[in-house]
Design an enzyme around this catalytic site. Structure first.
Site, PDB file in Angstrom:
ATOM      1  N   LEU A   1      41.417  50.200  33.244  1.00  0.00           N
ATOM      2  CA  LEU A   1      41.267  48.755  33.113  1.00  0.00           C
ATOM      3  C   LEU A   1      42.652  48.131  33.229  1.00  0.00           C
ATOM      4  O   LEU A   1      43.644  48.733  32.817  1.00  0.00           O
ATOM      5  CB  LEU A   1      40.656  48.374  31.758  1.00  0.00           C
ATOM      6  CG  LEU A   1      39.224  48.819  31.459  1.00  0.00           C
ATOM      7  CD1 LEU A   1      38.824  48.392  30.051  1.00  0.00           C
ATOM      8  CD2 LEU A   1      38.250  48.249  32.478  1.00  0.00           C
ATOM      9  N   ASP A   2      42.715  46.910  33.754  1.00  0.00           N
ATOM     10  CA  ASP A   2      43.990  46.204  33.811  1.00  0.00           C
ATOM     11  C   ASP A   2      44.540  46.010  32.402  1.00  0.00           C
ATOM     12  O   ASP A   2      43.778  45.962  31.423  1.00  0.00           O
ATOM     13  CB  ASP A   2      43.813  44.828  34.460  1.00  0.00           C
ATOM     14  CG  ASP A   2      43.402  44.921  35.920  1.00  0.00           C
ATOM     15  OD1 ASP A   2      43.598  45.987  36.520  1.00  0.00           O
ATOM     16  OD2 ASP A   2      42.883  43.920  36.447  1.00  0.00           O
ATOM     17  N   ARG A   3      45.849  45.853  32.313  1.00  0.00           N
ATOM     18  CA  ARG A   3      46.517  45.709  31.013  1.00  0.00           C
ATOM     19  C   ARG A   3      45.881  44.611  30.163  1.00  0.00           C
ATOM     20  O   ARG A   3      45.636  44.795  28.969  1.00  0.00           O
ATOM     21  CB  ARG A   3      48.006  45.406  31.230  1.00  0.00           C
ATOM     22  CG  ARG A   3      48.786  45.151  29.935  1.00  0.00           C
ATOM     23  CD  ARG A   3      50.224  44.788  30.246  1.00  0.00           C
ATOM     24  NE  ARG A   3      50.973  44.578  29.021  1.00  0.00           N
ATOM     25  CZ  ARG A   3      51.036  43.424  28.371  1.00  0.00           C
ATOM     26  NH1 ARG A   3      50.386  42.366  28.842  1.00  0.00           N
ATOM     27  NH2 ARG A   3      51.747  43.310  27.265  1.00  0.00           N
TER      28      ARG A   3
ATOM     29  N   ARG B   1      38.464  40.339  39.955  1.00  0.00           N
ATOM     30  CA  ARG B   1      39.416  39.223  40.000  1.00  0.00           C
ATOM     31  C   ARG B   1      39.562  38.694  41.425  1.00  0.00           C
ATOM     32  O   ARG B   1      39.595  37.473  41.651  1.00  0.00           O
ATOM     33  CB  ARG B   1      40.774  39.680  39.454  1.00  0.00           C
ATOM     34  CG  ARG B   1      40.720  40.055  37.985  1.00  0.00           C
ATOM     35  CD  ARG B   1      41.943  40.835  37.555  1.00  0.00           C
ATOM     36  NE  ARG B   1      43.176  40.060  37.727  1.00  0.00           N
ATOM     37  CZ  ARG B   1      44.383  40.550  37.500  1.00  0.00           C
ATOM     38  NH1 ARG B   1      44.525  41.820  37.119  1.00  0.00           N
ATOM     39  NH2 ARG B   1      45.445  39.794  37.655  1.00  0.00           N
TER      40      ARG B   1
END
Length: 333
Positions: free
Chosen positions: A163-165, A263
């Site tokens: 997962l993205d930060r 996104r």
């Protein structure tokens, strides 16, 4: 200083392989001294591709996007911020907090132990969390409790997705090579179930987005291409949950799992995720929503257990920061 004061910079061809410090001295309106640049980076105000960077000597790539924040980011996530939802000898399912990088980047694996401790990833923290848990005899989970014997050292976990930060939510790690292989196969075959909640700008209708994603769409960022011979197929199913004045909470179901897929798809649809500073259109840079962070959350995860064959399903409600943010938007504030 409000969020609109965040400064966003894209690496130009002539800046490729420059250090972050050198690029910052060029970008900032009043060229600072090297000491000022060092203090800026150390104060947790610089992000590279949405991730905190405290390495002023990092060499930049053409695809890098650098943000300078008006204030310091939140402190590094602690072990107590990570919640284990399920664990056995093969897998561990966790709730990842926002602000914590999932997996260490390849060029960071050679960092010293001290440097890694200053910027831990979930991949780093999880073995220590498991060791403490197992050495005190397991503990409670929402599903079956662990029955693992105490041990003095817990082997590294094996990431099978990320997962993205700034994205919160459910993640699974393998604990053995066979489990890693089996889970990796499930992700490649897209037989896992992954559902995200996102808060986006505008009114969104239910639809399926299908594009081919490339690493560079022409401006140094990932995005969709119209050339059917290039890129990787990406499919996102979007369903609106609630729409209020100017914003929609949507559920996104991944059919494929490309980097930054949700996104990119939502931004290209004209409905960027609130708090997204990388894929929002230039005229959306200020992001009037005042989101506390990227408003994206991995709310549901399902997979087939690599050894038992049992289907495992997990859900995680919207975290308090995004829940409060949505309620504020509801009130029109």
């Amino acid at each position: 200083m409000n969020d609109a004061a965040r400064q966003l910079y894209r690496v130009a061809p002539r800046q490729v392989n420059q250090t972050l410090a050198a690029a910052l001295r060029h970008w900032l309106p009043e060229t600072p001294t090297w000491g000022q640049v060092r203090r800026l980076v150390q104060s947790r105000r610089v992000l590279v591709n949405g991730n905190l960077c405290q390495d002023q000597g990092r060499r930049l790539k053409l695809t890098d996007v650098v943000s300078v924040l008006p204030h310091s980011t939140a402190p590094v996530a602690r072990e107590d911020d990570v919640r284990i939802r399920y664990v056995d000898t093969q897998v561990v399912v966790v709730e990842k907090p926002s602000g914590l990088t999932s997996v260490r980047h390849t060029d960071e694996r050679s960092w010293s132990a001290k440097r890694k401790r200053q910027n831990p990833t979930l991949e780093d923290l999880l073995p220590r969390i498991l060791a403490k848990r197992e050495n005190r005899g397991g503990g409670k989970t929402r599903q079956r409790p662990s029955r693992l014997p105490p041990r003095t050292r817990t082997p590294p976990v094996r990431p099978v997705h990320r997962l993205d930060r700034d994205t919160s939510g459910l993640m699974i790690f393998a604990r053995t090579v066979p489990a890693e292989r089996e889970l990796g196969l499930q992700f490649r075959k897209h037989s896992t179930g992954r559902h995200y909640l996102a808060i986006v700008a505008g009114a969104v209708r239910a639809q399926t987005i299908t594009t081919n994603l490339v690493r560079d769409r022409g401006d140094g960022r990932r995005g969709s291409t119209t050339d059917p011979k290039q890129g990787k197929r990406a499919v996102t199913h979007v369903r609106p949950i609630e729409t209020i004045a100017g914003y929609t909470m949507v559920e996104c179901t991944l059919e494929t799992g490309r980097t930054h897929q949700i996104r990119i798809h939502l931004s290209e649809l004209g409905h960027p995720v609130c708090g997204d500073k990388v894929y929002a259109a230039p005229d959306d840079a200020a992001d009037s929503s005042r989101a506390p962070r990227l408003a994206l959350h991995a709310a549901a995860l399902s997979f087939t257990h690599p050894s038992s064959g049992k289907r495992m399903d997990f859900q995680m409600p919207l975290p308090s920061d995004l829940d409060e943010f949505w309620n504020r938007l509801r009130r029109g504030k």
